[in-house]
Write a protein that holds these residues in place. Structure first.
Motif, PDB file in Angstrom:
ATOM      1  N   TYR A 250       7.409   6.050 -11.447  1.00  0.00           N
ATOM      2  CA  TYR A 250       8.364   6.481 -10.506  1.00  0.00           C
ATOM      3  C   TYR A 250       7.924   8.115  -9.793  1.00  0.00           C
ATOM      4  O   TYR A 250       7.671   8.979 -10.368  1.00  0.00           O
ATOM      5  N   ILE A 251       8.136   8.121  -8.574  1.00  0.00           N
ATOM      6  CA  ILE A 251       7.881   9.156  -7.854  1.00  0.00           C
ATOM      7  C   ILE A 251       8.812  10.113  -7.803  1.00  0.00           C
ATOM      8  O   ILE A 251       8.707  11.160  -7.846  1.00  0.00           O
ATOM      9  N   LYS A 252      10.056   9.540  -7.486  1.00  0.00           N
ATOM     10  CA  LYS A 252      11.163  10.380  -7.072  1.00  0.00           C
ATOM     11  C   LYS A 252      12.366   9.491  -7.622  1.00  0.00           C
ATOM     12  O   LYS A 252      12.431   8.333  -7.168  1.00  0.00           O
ATOM     13  N   SER A 253      13.253  10.302  -8.201  1.00  0.00           N
ATOM     14  CA  SER A 253      14.689   9.374  -8.683  1.00  0.00           C
ATOM     15  C   SER A 253      15.689  10.550  -8.583  1.00  0.00           C
ATOM     16  O   SER A 253      15.556  11.716  -8.638  1.00  0.00           O
ATOM     17  N   HIS A 254      16.803   9.891  -8.052  1.00  0.00           N
ATOM     18  CA  HIS A 254      18.084  10.759  -7.870  1.00  0.00           C
ATOM     19  C   HIS A 254      19.110  10.579  -9.074  1.00  0.00           C
ATOM     20  O   HIS A 254      19.511   9.341  -9.280  1.00  0.00           O
ATOM     21  N   PHE A 255      19.291  11.392  -9.843  1.00  0.00           N
ATOM     22  CA  PHE A 255      20.167  11.244 -11.136  1.00  0.00           C
ATOM     23  C   PHE A 255      21.575  11.668 -10.714  1.00  0.00           C
ATOM     24  O   PHE A 255      21.997  12.757  -9.834  1.00  0.00           O
ATOM     25  N   ILE A 256      22.640  11.106 -11.127  1.00  0.00           N
ATOM     26  CA  ILE A 256      23.846  11.207 -10.960  1.00  0.00           C
ATOM     27  C   ILE A 256      24.485  12.400 -12.282  1.00  0.00           C
ATOM     28  O   ILE A 256      24.152  12.370 -13.288  1.00  0.00           O
TER      29      ILE A 256
ATOM     30  N   TYR B 245       9.079   4.284  -5.973  1.00  0.00           N
ATOM     31  CA  TYR B 245       8.487   3.670  -6.944  1.00  0.00           C
ATOM     32  C   TYR B 245       6.897   3.233  -6.459  1.00  0.00           C
ATOM     33  O   TYR B 245       6.873   2.619  -5.452  1.00  0.00           O
ATOM     34  N   ASP B 246       5.846   3.554  -7.090  1.00  0.00           N
ATOM     35  CA  ASP B 246       4.463   3.340  -6.532  1.00  0.00           C
ATOM     36  C   ASP B 246       4.260   1.962  -7.615  1.00  0.00           C
ATOM     37  O   ASP B 246       3.911   2.053  -8.744  1.00  0.00           O
ATOM     38  N   THR B 247       4.183   0.811  -6.744  1.00  0.00           N
ATOM     39  CA  THR B 247       4.016  -0.411  -7.644  1.00  0.00           C
ATOM     40  C   THR B 247       2.435  -0.452  -7.863  1.00  0.00           C
ATOM     41  O   THR B 247       2.273  -1.338  -8.873  1.00  0.00           O
TER      42      THR B 247
ATOM     43  N   SER C 115      19.839   7.194  -0.886  1.00  0.00           N
ATOM     44  CA  SER C 115      20.313   6.207   0.142  1.00  0.00           C
ATOM     45  C   SER C 115      18.998   5.638   0.730  1.00  0.00           C
ATOM     46  O   SER C 115      18.024   6.047   0.763  1.00  0.00           O
ATOM     47  N   LYS C 116      18.993   4.504   1.416  1.00  0.00           N
ATOM     48  CA  LYS C 116      17.846   4.073   2.089  1.00  0.00           C
ATOM     49  C   LYS C 116      17.538   5.001   2.999  1.00  0.00           C
ATOM     50  O   LYS C 116      16.302   5.189   3.571  1.00  0.00           O
ATOM     51  N   ALA C 117      18.213   5.633   3.564  1.00  0.00           N
ATOM     52  CA  ALA C 117      18.042   6.738   4.868  1.00  0.00           C
ATOM     53  C   ALA C 117      17.307   7.790   3.979  1.00  0.00           C
ATOM     54  O   ALA C 117      16.194   8.052   4.816  1.00  0.00           O
ATOM     55  N   ALA C 118      17.638   8.110   3.149  1.00  0.00           N
ATOM     56  CA  ALA C 118      17.131   9.375   2.296  1.00  0.00           C
ATOM     57  C   ALA C 118      15.646   8.988   2.062  1.00  0.00           C
ATOM     58  O   ALA C 118      14.745   9.628   2.148  1.00  0.00           O
ATOM     59  N   GLY C 119      15.571   7.771   1.485  1.00  0.00           N
ATOM     60  CA  GLY C 119      14.102   6.947   0.948  1.00  0.00           C
ATOM     61  C   GLY C 119      13.217   7.130   2.128  1.00  0.00           C
ATOM     62  O   GLY C 119      12.098   7.283   2.184  1.00  0.00           O
ATOM     63  N   ILE C 120      13.719   6.878   3.643  1.00  0.00           N
ATOM     64  CA  ILE C 120      12.877   6.648   4.644  1.00  0.00           C
ATOM     65  C   ILE C 120      12.449   8.117   4.907  1.00  0.00           C
ATOM     66  O   ILE C 120      11.209   8.231   5.460  1.00  0.00           O
ATOM     67  N   ARG C 121      13.346   8.964   4.973  1.00  0.00           N
ATOM     68  CA  ARG C 121      12.937  10.543   5.299  1.00  0.00           C
ATOM     69  C   ARG C 121      11.942  11.152   4.402  1.00  0.00           C
ATOM     70  O   ARG C 121      10.900  11.583   4.824  1.00  0.00           O
ATOM     71  N   PHE C 122      12.166  10.734   3.081  1.00  0.00           N
ATOM     72  CA  PHE C 122      11.064  11.064   2.089  1.00  0.00           C
ATOM     73  C   PHE C 122       9.682  10.668   2.049  1.00  0.00           C
ATOM     74  O   PHE C 122       8.637  11.342   2.258  1.00  0.00           O
ATOM     75  N   LEU C 123       9.568   9.344   2.443  1.00  0.00           N
ATOM     76  CA  LEU C 123       8.148   8.423   2.756  1.00  0.00           C
ATOM     77  C   LEU C 123       7.862   9.038   4.111  1.00  0.00           C
ATOM     78  O   LEU C 123       6.446   9.339   4.179  1.00  0.00           O
TER      79      LEU C 123
ATOM     80  N   SER D 223       0.886  -1.389  -0.033  1.00  0.00           N
ATOM     81  CA  SER D 223      -0.131  -0.028   0.018  1.00  0.00           C
ATOM     82  C   SER D 223       0.971   1.360   0.219  1.00  0.00           C
ATOM     83  O   SER D 223       0.040   2.237  -0.028  1.00  0.00           O
ATOM     84  N   VAL D 224       2.076   1.052  -0.086  1.00  0.00           N
ATOM     85  CA  VAL D 224       3.052   2.245   0.135  1.00  0.00           C
ATOM     86  C   VAL D 224       3.979   2.137  -0.915  1.00  0.00           C
ATOM     87  O   VAL D 224       4.638   1.232  -1.358  1.00  0.00           O
ATOM     88  N   PRO D 225       4.472   3.297  -1.540  1.00  0.00           N
ATOM     89  CA  PRO D 225       5.752   3.205  -2.486  1.00  0.00           C
ATOM     90  C   PRO D 225       6.867   2.728  -1.933  1.00  0.00           C
ATOM     91  O   PRO D 225       7.049   3.134  -0.950  1.00  0.00           O
ATOM     92  N   CYS D 226       7.586   2.158  -2.748  1.00  0.00           N
ATOM     93  CA  CYS D 226       8.705   1.387  -2.437  1.00  0.00           C
ATOM     94  C   CYS D 226       9.919   2.079  -2.747  1.00  0.00           C
ATOM     95  O   CYS D 226       9.908   2.775  -3.931  1.00  0.00           O
ATOM     96  N   MET D 227      10.987   1.509  -2.255  1.00  0.00           N
ATOM     97  CA  MET D 227      12.455   1.967  -2.610  1.00  0.00           C
ATOM     98  C   MET D 227      13.293   0.940  -3.399  1.00  0.00           C
ATOM     99  O   MET D 227      13.347  -0.131  -3.069  1.00  0.00           O
ATOM    100  N   LEU D 228      13.752   1.499  -4.523  1.00  0.00           N
ATOM    101  CA  LEU D 228      14.507   0.621  -5.478  1.00  0.00           C
ATOM    102  C   LEU D 228      16.106   1.239  -5.446  1.00  0.00           C
ATOM    103  O   LEU D 228      16.106   2.292  -5.235  1.00  0.00           O
TER     104      LEU D 228
END
Length: 281
Positions: free
Chosen positions: A82-88, A75-77, A206-214, A63-68
């Protein structure tokens, strides 16, 4: 997405939620889906891309967007976007490619082009890389494109580099890349074949940044995270409750608040079944 509970439960996949096969077992799917009906807000955070993460978790009602890709993309499955992506940055991508080339190591380079993740490679030089590519081509129909020079596509659409191999081969590359401004790395032992993974992504991902975003986007007041490997430690650092499965690396168990049964025993599902009600608001 509107959350029923103010607690987000988020789990790593390989070595944590998935069985060693790897797969979501019938028991794990049944438990998570039944708890979702009762208000569980569940998501996953993985190094996998959309092409393997979504099919392998298809039995779950998420029920919640996930981190890839270790937090590169949210990403909203359900809606498949894609809800948000970090580009290099292009300059950093060129330096990363240069580091791989200098040490004679080939890698996969991922770009997001018009909502589609495309994997580029210059050569498949090891059995691990060939197996990796063949499985994904056949099982997930992932777009794979061979290029003579990856630098030809090192523009602002690059999100990820990854390769796998022996520690002694990848460690010098890792040491060089971690000095490049604008990128971060994950370097860890694979739970399936004993090879090492080296993954490169934007320093903002990072997974930490993804947690903060969600947490901020969906209003979660508490995050309970499950993990087993070194790339889960950033996720632990941004979570309120940290749960290591019994098969986790010692460093992950040391960083955890509590331990669940191992992934061979549906540890995440069993922990949720026993503890979920404590976190309902």
């Amino acid at each position: 997405m509107s959350s029923i509970s103010r607690t987000l439960f988020i789990s790593d996949l390989d070595g944590t939620l998935l069985s060693p096969e790897p797969a979501v077992t019938e028991y794990t799917a049944r438990v998570i889906n039944s708890l979702t009906e009762k208000g569980l807000c569940f998501a996953f955070a993985t190094a996998r891309s959309v092409y393997s993460a979504v099919p392998i978790t298809s039995a779950l009602e998420i029920s919640v967007p996930c981190m890839l890709m270790n937090g590169v993309s949210i990403y909203d499955t359900a809606e498949k976007h894609y809800i948000k992506s970090h580009f290099i940055e292009p300059e950093a991508s060129s330096e990363v490619i240069g580091a791989f080339e200098q040490h004679g190591v080939h890698c996969f380079m991922y770009r997001i082009e018009e909502e589609t993740l495309i994997c580029y490679y210059s050569a498949l030089t090891t059995n691990v890389m060939r197996s990796f590519a063949e499985v994904r081509k056949n099982s997930y129909n992932k777009p794979f494109v061979q290029l003579e020079h990856l630098s030809d596509m090192a523009d602002g659409s690059v999100v990820y580099f990854t390769t796998t191999g022996p520690y002694e081969e990848l460690f010098p590359v890792k040491c060089q890349i971690e000095k490049i401004p604008g990128v971060s790395i994950a370097f860890y032992l694979d739970v399936y074949n004993g090879a090492w993974y080296l993954e490169v992504f934007s320093h903002e991902a990072s997974k930490a940044a993804g947690i903060r975003f969600l947490r901020e986007k969906y209003g979660f007041e508490r995050v309970v995270a499950f993990g087993d490997n070194l790339n889960d430690l950033p996720m632990f650092s941004a979570s309120d409750v940290r749960v290591a499965v019994g098969n986790a690396r010692p460093e992950v168990i040391a960083a955890a608040d509590m331990t669940a049964p191992p992934n061979t025993e549906d540890g995440v599902a069993k922990w949720l079944l026993e503890n979920f009600s404590r976190y309902m608001d």
